[in-house]
Design a protein around this motif. Structure first.
Motif, PDB file in Angstrom:
ATOM      1  N   GLN A   1       0.838  -1.185   0.000  1.00 22.77           N
ATOM      2  CA  GLN A   1       0.000   0.000   0.000  1.00 22.77           C
ATOM      3  C   GLN A   1       0.878   1.241   0.000  1.00 22.77           C
ATOM      4  O   GLN A   1       1.751   1.405   0.838  1.00 22.77           O
ATOM      5  CB  GLN A   1      -0.909  -0.003   1.240  1.00 22.77           C
ATOM      6  CG  GLN A   1      -1.842   1.186   1.337  1.00 22.77           C
ATOM      7  CD  GLN A   1      -2.934   1.163   0.288  1.00 22.77           C
ATOM      8  OE1 GLN A   1      -3.250   0.104  -0.267  1.00 22.77           O
ATOM      9  NE2 GLN A   1      -3.501   2.294  -0.007  1.00 22.77           N
ATOM     10  N   VAL A   2       0.616   2.134  -0.929  1.00 23.29           N
ATOM     11  CA  VAL A   2       1.387   3.377  -1.016  1.00 23.29           C
ATOM     12  C   VAL A   2       0.872   4.363   0.019  1.00 23.29           C
ATOM     13  O   VAL A   2      -0.331   4.552   0.173  1.00 23.29           O
ATOM     14  CB  VAL A   2       1.275   3.980  -2.427  1.00 23.29           C
ATOM     15  CG1 VAL A   2       1.990   5.311  -2.482  1.00 23.29           C
ATOM     16  CG2 VAL A   2       1.844   3.011  -3.457  1.00 23.29           C
ATOM     17  N   HIS A   3       1.799   4.970   0.703  1.00 22.06           N
ATOM     18  CA  HIS A   3       1.470   5.944   1.744  1.00 22.06           C
ATOM     19  C   HIS A   3       2.148   7.252   1.397  1.00 22.06           C
ATOM     20  O   HIS A   3       3.370   7.286   1.223  1.00 22.06           O
ATOM     21  CB  HIS A   3       1.950   5.413   3.091  1.00 22.06           C
ATOM     22  CG  HIS A   3       1.586   6.266   4.256  1.00 22.06           C
ATOM     23  ND1 HIS A   3       0.298   6.644   4.547  1.00 22.06           N
ATOM     24  CD2 HIS A   3       2.359   6.814   5.234  1.00 22.06           C
ATOM     25  CE1 HIS A   3       0.288   7.380   5.634  1.00 22.06           C
ATOM     26  NE2 HIS A   3       1.524   7.505   6.081  1.00 22.06           N
ATOM     27  N   GLY A  26       6.145   2.591   0.630  1.00 21.74           N
ATOM     28  CA  GLY A  26       5.346   1.404   0.363  1.00 21.74           C
ATOM     29  C   GLY A  26       5.371   0.928  -1.064  1.00 21.74           C
ATOM     30  O   GLY A  26       4.699  -0.057  -1.402  1.00 21.74           O
ATOM     31  N   TYR A  27       6.145   1.586  -1.916  1.00 20.89           N
ATOM     32  CA  TYR A  27       6.239   1.173  -3.313  1.00 20.89           C
ATOM     33  C   TYR A  27       7.687   1.307  -3.739  1.00 20.89           C
ATOM     34  O   TYR A  27       8.214   2.422  -3.767  1.00 20.89           O
ATOM     35  CB  TYR A  27       5.324   2.015  -4.198  1.00 20.89           C
ATOM     36  CG  TYR A  27       5.193   1.506  -5.606  1.00 20.89           C
ATOM     37  CD1 TYR A  27       5.796   2.166  -6.666  1.00 20.89           C
ATOM     38  CD2 TYR A  27       4.457   0.351  -5.876  1.00 20.89           C
ATOM     39  CE1 TYR A  27       5.678   1.698  -7.957  1.00 20.89           C
ATOM     40  CE2 TYR A  27       4.339  -0.124  -7.168  1.00 20.89           C
ATOM     41  CZ  TYR A  27       4.954   0.552  -8.214  1.00 20.89           C
ATOM     42  OH  TYR A  27       4.833   0.086  -9.488  1.00 20.89           O
ATOM     43  N   SER A  98      -0.125   8.028  -8.914  1.00 22.14           N
ATOM     44  CA  SER A  98      -0.546   6.798  -9.559  1.00 22.14           C
ATOM     45  C   SER A  98       0.686   6.077 -10.047  1.00 22.14           C
ATOM     46  O   SER A  98       1.694   6.713 -10.379  1.00 22.14           O
ATOM     47  CB  SER A  98      -1.479   7.073 -10.737  1.00 22.14           C
ATOM     48  OG  SER A  98      -2.708   7.618 -10.297  1.00 22.14           O
ATOM     49  N   GLU A 112      -4.529   7.254  -7.919  1.00 17.32           N
ATOM     50  CA  GLU A 112      -4.719   6.045  -7.116  1.00 17.32           C
ATOM     51  C   GLU A 112      -4.526   6.274  -5.627  1.00 17.32           C
ATOM     52  O   GLU A 112      -5.215   5.666  -4.808  1.00 17.32           O
ATOM     53  CB  GLU A 112      -3.740   4.973  -7.581  1.00 17.32           C
ATOM     54  CG  GLU A 112      -3.957   4.466  -8.990  1.00 17.32           C
ATOM     55  CD  GLU A 112      -2.925   3.414  -9.347  1.00 17.32           C
ATOM     56  OE1 GLU A 112      -1.895   3.764  -9.932  1.00 17.32           O
ATOM     57  OE2 GLU A 112      -3.154   2.237  -9.026  1.00 17.32           O
ATOM     58  N   TYR A 113      -3.566   7.111  -5.296  1.00 19.20           N
ATOM     59  CA  TYR A 113      -3.195   7.262  -3.887  1.00 19.20           C
ATOM     60  C   TYR A 113      -3.191   8.728  -3.499  1.00 19.20           C
ATOM     61  O   TYR A 113      -2.789   9.594  -4.278  1.00 19.20           O
ATOM     62  CB  TYR A 113      -1.818   6.650  -3.639  1.00 19.20           C
ATOM     63  CG  TYR A 113      -1.695   5.226  -4.112  1.00 19.20           C
ATOM     64  CD1 TYR A 113      -1.008   4.915  -5.287  1.00 19.20           C
ATOM     65  CD2 TYR A 113      -2.284   4.184  -3.395  1.00 19.20           C
ATOM     66  CE1 TYR A 113      -0.908   3.604  -5.726  1.00 19.20           C
ATOM     67  CE2 TYR A 113      -2.184   2.876  -3.830  1.00 19.20           C
ATOM     68  CZ  TYR A 113      -1.511   2.597  -5.001  1.00 19.20           C
ATOM     69  OH  TYR A 113      -1.417   1.296  -5.429  1.00 19.20           O
TER      70      TYR A 113
END
Length: 124
Positions: A1-3, A26-27, A98, A112-113
């Motif tokens: 999960q990207v934060h 997170g990515y 994204s 997305e995030y």
């Protein structure tokens, strides 16, 4: 999960400058579409600036010539340099990202995030 975590928002006077930062975690790969959005109380969220595949940028008309978006030195970090700030720039500024860039990476597109935002208040 990207934060995503934003920082740098604060109160400033009209004509001044602020520098917002966003750090993503997170990515482990490059987030190809990253941007800044803002929302003032009682108003809809609007796109401010966006960087696509670290090559092309897009700005809202209201900030062109005053704001500059750039990638930071660390992976998936984002900077927004804001100069000649005006009271109408007051808003909560959100970092968004994204994974994929390209034609879907637009200020009017979906991201997305999202971060939780940082507040910018400009007084005259």
């Amino acid at each position: 999960q990207v934060h995503l975590v934003e920082s740098g928002g604060e109160a400033a006077q009209a004509g001044g400058s602020l520098r917002l930062s966003c750090a993503a975690s997170g990515y482990p790969y490059t987030l190809s579409c990253m941007g800044w959005f803002r929302q003032a109380p009682g108003q809809e969220r609007e796109g401010v600036a966006l960087i696509n595949n670290a090559i092309s940028t897009e700005y809202a008309e209201s900030v062109k010539g005053r704001f500059t978006i750039s990638k930071g030195d660390a992976l998936n970090t984002l900077i927004l340099q804001m100069n000649n700030l005006q009271p109408e720039d007051s808003a909560t500024y959100y970092c968004a990202a994204s994974v994929w860039g390209g034609s879907d990476c637009q200020l009017t597109g979906d991201m997305e995030y999202w971060g939780k935002g940082t507040l910018v208040t400009i007084t005259s």
